[in-house]
Scaffold this motif. Structure first.
Motif, PDB file in Angstrom:
ATOM      1  N   GLN A 135       3.359  11.825 -14.655  1.00  0.00           N
ATOM      2  CA  GLN A 135       2.248  12.536 -13.517  1.00  0.00           C
ATOM      3  C   GLN A 135       0.886  11.920 -12.893  1.00  0.00           C
ATOM      4  O   GLN A 135       0.756  11.198 -12.375  1.00  0.00           O
ATOM      5  N   PHE A 136       0.235  12.023 -14.573  1.00  0.00           N
ATOM      6  CA  PHE A 136      -1.256  12.025 -14.300  1.00  0.00           C
ATOM      7  C   PHE A 136      -1.354  10.433 -14.004  1.00  0.00           C
ATOM      8  O   PHE A 136      -2.352  10.328 -12.660  1.00  0.00           O
ATOM      9  N   VAL A 137      -1.077   9.138 -14.411  1.00  0.00           N
ATOM     10  CA  VAL A 137      -0.900   7.891 -14.461  1.00  0.00           C
ATOM     11  C   VAL A 137      -0.157   7.289 -12.725  1.00  0.00           C
ATOM     12  O   VAL A 137      -1.188   7.343 -12.136  1.00  0.00           O
ATOM     13  N   LEU A 138       0.494   8.743 -12.376  1.00  0.00           N
ATOM     14  CA  LEU A 138       1.140   8.313 -10.885  1.00  0.00           C
ATOM     15  C   LEU A 138       0.255   8.871 -10.030  1.00  0.00           C
ATOM     16  O   LEU A 138       0.172   8.306  -9.105  1.00  0.00           O
ATOM     17  N   LEU A 139      -0.506  10.696 -10.295  1.00  0.00           N
ATOM     18  CA  LEU A 139      -1.738  10.246  -9.393  1.00  0.00           C
ATOM     19  C   LEU A 139      -2.951   9.986  -9.161  1.00  0.00           C
ATOM     20  O   LEU A 139      -3.341   9.008  -8.460  1.00  0.00           O
ATOM     21  N   LEU A 140      -3.992   8.897 -10.294  1.00  0.00           N
ATOM     22  CA  LEU A 140      -4.155   8.396 -10.316  1.00  0.00           C
ATOM     23  C   LEU A 140      -3.372   6.605  -8.983  1.00  0.00           C
ATOM     24  O   LEU A 140      -4.933   6.257  -8.341  1.00  0.00           O
ATOM     25  N   PHE A 141      -2.362   5.933  -9.713  1.00  0.00           N
ATOM     26  CA  PHE A 141      -2.257   5.114  -8.671  1.00  0.00           C
ATOM     27  C   PHE A 141      -1.855   5.585  -6.785  1.00  0.00           C
ATOM     28  O   PHE A 141      -2.408   4.955  -6.235  1.00  0.00           O
TER      29      PHE A 141
ATOM     30  N   ALA B 267      -3.979   7.962  -5.974  1.00  0.00           N
ATOM     31  CA  ALA B 267      -5.685   8.509  -5.782  1.00  0.00           C
ATOM     32  C   ALA B 267      -6.280   6.242  -5.149  1.00  0.00           C
ATOM     33  O   ALA B 267      -7.041   6.206  -4.118  1.00  0.00           O
ATOM     34  N   ALA B 268      -5.855   6.023  -6.000  1.00  0.00           N
ATOM     35  CA  ALA B 268      -6.032   4.584  -5.624  1.00  0.00           C
ATOM     36  C   ALA B 268      -5.687   3.850  -4.396  1.00  0.00           C
ATOM     37  O   ALA B 268      -6.313   3.264  -3.574  1.00  0.00           O
ATOM     38  N   HIS B 269      -4.719   4.010  -4.579  1.00  0.00           N
ATOM     39  CA  HIS B 269      -3.790   3.476  -2.781  1.00  0.00           C
ATOM     40  C   HIS B 269      -5.030   4.350  -1.524  1.00  0.00           C
ATOM     41  O   HIS B 269      -4.811   3.846  -0.654  1.00  0.00           O
ATOM     42  N   VAL B 270      -4.769   5.388  -1.908  1.00  0.00           N
ATOM     43  CA  VAL B 270      -5.595   5.726  -0.684  1.00  0.00           C
ATOM     44  C   VAL B 270      -6.910   5.803  -0.408  1.00  0.00           C
ATOM     45  O   VAL B 270      -7.353   4.856   1.090  1.00  0.00           O
ATOM     46  N   LEU B 271      -7.946   5.429  -1.851  1.00  0.00           N
ATOM     47  CA  LEU B 271      -8.699   4.537  -1.415  1.00  0.00           C
ATOM     48  C   LEU B 271      -9.125   3.867  -1.182  1.00  0.00           C
ATOM     49  O   LEU B 271     -10.069   3.168  -0.037  1.00  0.00           O
TER      50      LEU B 271
ATOM     51  N   THR C 255       3.323  -2.292  -2.327  1.00  0.00           N
ATOM     52  CA  THR C 255       2.681  -3.794  -2.097  1.00  0.00           C
ATOM     53  C   THR C 255       3.451  -4.132  -0.425  1.00  0.00           C
ATOM     54  O   THR C 255       2.569  -4.648   0.599  1.00  0.00           O
ATOM     55  N   GLN C 256       3.952  -2.832  -0.197  1.00  0.00           N
ATOM     56  CA  GLN C 256       3.901  -2.125   1.521  1.00  0.00           C
ATOM     57  C   GLN C 256       2.974  -2.670   2.627  1.00  0.00           C
ATOM     58  O   GLN C 256       2.636  -3.173   3.070  1.00  0.00           O
ATOM     59  N   SER C 257       2.538  -1.396   1.722  1.00  0.00           N
ATOM     60  CA  SER C 257       0.746  -0.774   2.158  1.00  0.00           C
ATOM     61  C   SER C 257      -0.270  -2.138   2.240  1.00  0.00           C
ATOM     62  O   SER C 257      -0.657  -2.337   3.535  1.00  0.00           O
ATOM     63  N   ILE C 258       0.076  -2.508   1.631  1.00  0.00           N
ATOM     64  CA  ILE C 258      -1.001  -4.038   0.941  1.00  0.00           C
ATOM     65  C   ILE C 258      -0.695  -5.099   1.833  1.00  0.00           C
ATOM     66  O   ILE C 258      -1.919  -5.232   2.473  1.00  0.00           O
ATOM     67  N   VAL C 259       0.547  -5.832   1.626  1.00  0.00           N
ATOM     68  CA  VAL C 259       1.057  -6.310   3.116  1.00  0.00           C
ATOM     69  C   VAL C 259       0.905  -6.009   4.773  1.00  0.00           C
ATOM     70  O   VAL C 259      -0.023  -6.117   5.447  1.00  0.00           O
TER      71      VAL C 259
END
Length: 403
Positions: A103-109, A111-115, A328-332
């Motif tokens: 869950q912590f790794v998911l949280l980091l992902f 946070a990076a997604h938002v940022l 990937t959907q967000s990035i594209v």
């Protein structure tokens, strides 16, 4: 025995299919926010996109998609948590440390997604709700079901009553003109920043929108947690016979589409009185949860019948890489619409957004097919599992594994 990912032969095919369909549904919903300022547009008392094809696209998205697939994914997270805990117990492994690390790794992902990419991230929410689920996952299956039902019904009723009182008190109409002006200003500012602003300006705006979206996180929690509980219940119950699934299908057909239908019927009254917004509130919260279960039952029953095998296989493939495909959907999409890419933000309405979403998902199907022929899991799944289990996972297929 040490922790390791579930082998390909141990994967539950129907869960992968559901993940793939959920990822497509989430993209359809998110595309409205990728392509334009959806939150202030939805808050207007009138239709921002006034072309009939855009109006009806919005109505159909609200009924068939909005609130139905984020809940489906929540169900799958709860289901997966129980599978993980039962696997740990069966193999005498320690569940809690590995789950918390996961869950912590998911949280980091998240946070990076938002940022760096998009404010509408759901991974942070899933990471937090997953940890809250530690308070519930040991409950007997019936307790999980009852708790989830009480929670979603009480929360949906509370939100609907608040909406009803807001309208019947006269506050909605008295503030409508000033609120419309405020939202119109937000729309103009958002379009200017995302279509013309620098990356730094976009990042600041993204963080502001994420903060606004999550300021009522506790309310949002009560809409998500019940689906985790329902997923946990389904995992503990084990196999559902077709007869039980058909009964649940019939019940959720009434409670899901039945709840969401009122918003369609009262659509002409949007911005005029309490009917539309109150129906929308109930339909989004309670109707969305029930519609999600209705979809799950429908998909499992169709899969068991042996129909649409090729179609289900496409969703199964994308579902095996759901984490990679979601990000990937967000990035594209942000590249297509933001200023550091093609700068098309605010240029298109809902119908065009749907067509773009279909194209993106079609490309993801092709990419997932190619990738999984050469590798055992998606690239981001590989990073997530490597960090979760504290051991570098095997990624590339050998000739033996391919055959």
């Amino acid at each position: 025995m040490k922790w390791s990912p579930v082998g390909e032969s141990q994967r539950i095919v129907s869960l992968d299919i559901l993940r793939g369909i959920a990822i497509f549904g989430i993209l359809l919903v998110n595309m409205k926010s990728f392509s334009g300022p959806d939150s202030p547009i939805r808050a207007l008392s009138y239709e921002y996109f006034n072309q009939p094809y855009d109006i009806w696209t919005n109505v159909l998205l609200e009924f068939f998609v909005q609130g139905n697939f984020i809940t489906m994914f929540s169900f799958l997270f709860g289901f997966g948590m129980i599978l993980m805990s039962e696997r740990a117990e069966a193999n005498n492994l320690s569940f809690l440390p590995v789950f918390l690390r996961r869950q912590f790794v998911l949280l980091l992902f998240g946070a990076a997604h938002v940022l760096f990419f998009w404010y509408g991230d759901i991974l942070v929410t899933y990471a937090v709700v997953g940890m809250i689920m530690l308070l519930f996952y040991r409950l007997p299956k019936k307790a999980l079901l009852v708790t989830g039902l009480v929670m979603i019904a009480a929360y949906s009723l509370f939100m609907s009553v608040l909406t009803y009182e807001y309208w019947t008190s006269g506050a909605a109409l008295s503030y409508q003109e000033s609120l419309n002006a405020q939202h119109e200003n937000e729309i103009r500012k958002s379009i200017q920043i995302y279509s013309e602003g620098t990356y730094s300006e976009i990042m600041q705006e993204r963080i502001r929108e994420w903060t606004d979206l999550n300021q009522y996180f506790l309310f949002f929690l009560f809409g998500i947690l019940p689906m985790f509980l329902f997923g946990a219940y389904a995992a503990k119950k084990g196999r559902f016979e077709n007869k039980a699934l058909w009964k649940l299908w019939g019940l959720t057909l009434v409670l899901g589409p039945g709840s969401k239908m009122f918003a369609v019927l009262f659509f002409p009254y949007k911005g005029e009185d309490w009917r539309y917004d109150t129906a929308m509130s109930w339909g989004y919260e309670f109707g969305g949860a029930m519609m999600s279960i209705f979809y799950i039952c429908s998909i499992v029953l169709l899969y068991r019948s042996g129909k649409f095998k090729r179609l289900f296989n496409l969703f199964r493939i994308t579902g095996r890489m759901a984490f990679t495909n979601y990000l990937t959907q967000s990035i594209v999409s942000t590249f297509i619409f933001y200023s550091y890419g093609l700068g098309l933000y605010g240029e298109y309405g809902p119908l065009t957004g749907v067509m773009i979403a279909v194209i993106i998902f079609g490309l993801q199907v092709l990419f997932s097919m190619w990738w999984l022929k050469n590798y055992k899991m998606g690239p981001l799944e590989w990073i997530w599992r490597t960090l979760t289990y504290g051991k570098r996972q095997k990624l590339k297929r050998t000739e033996e594994s391919v055959s």
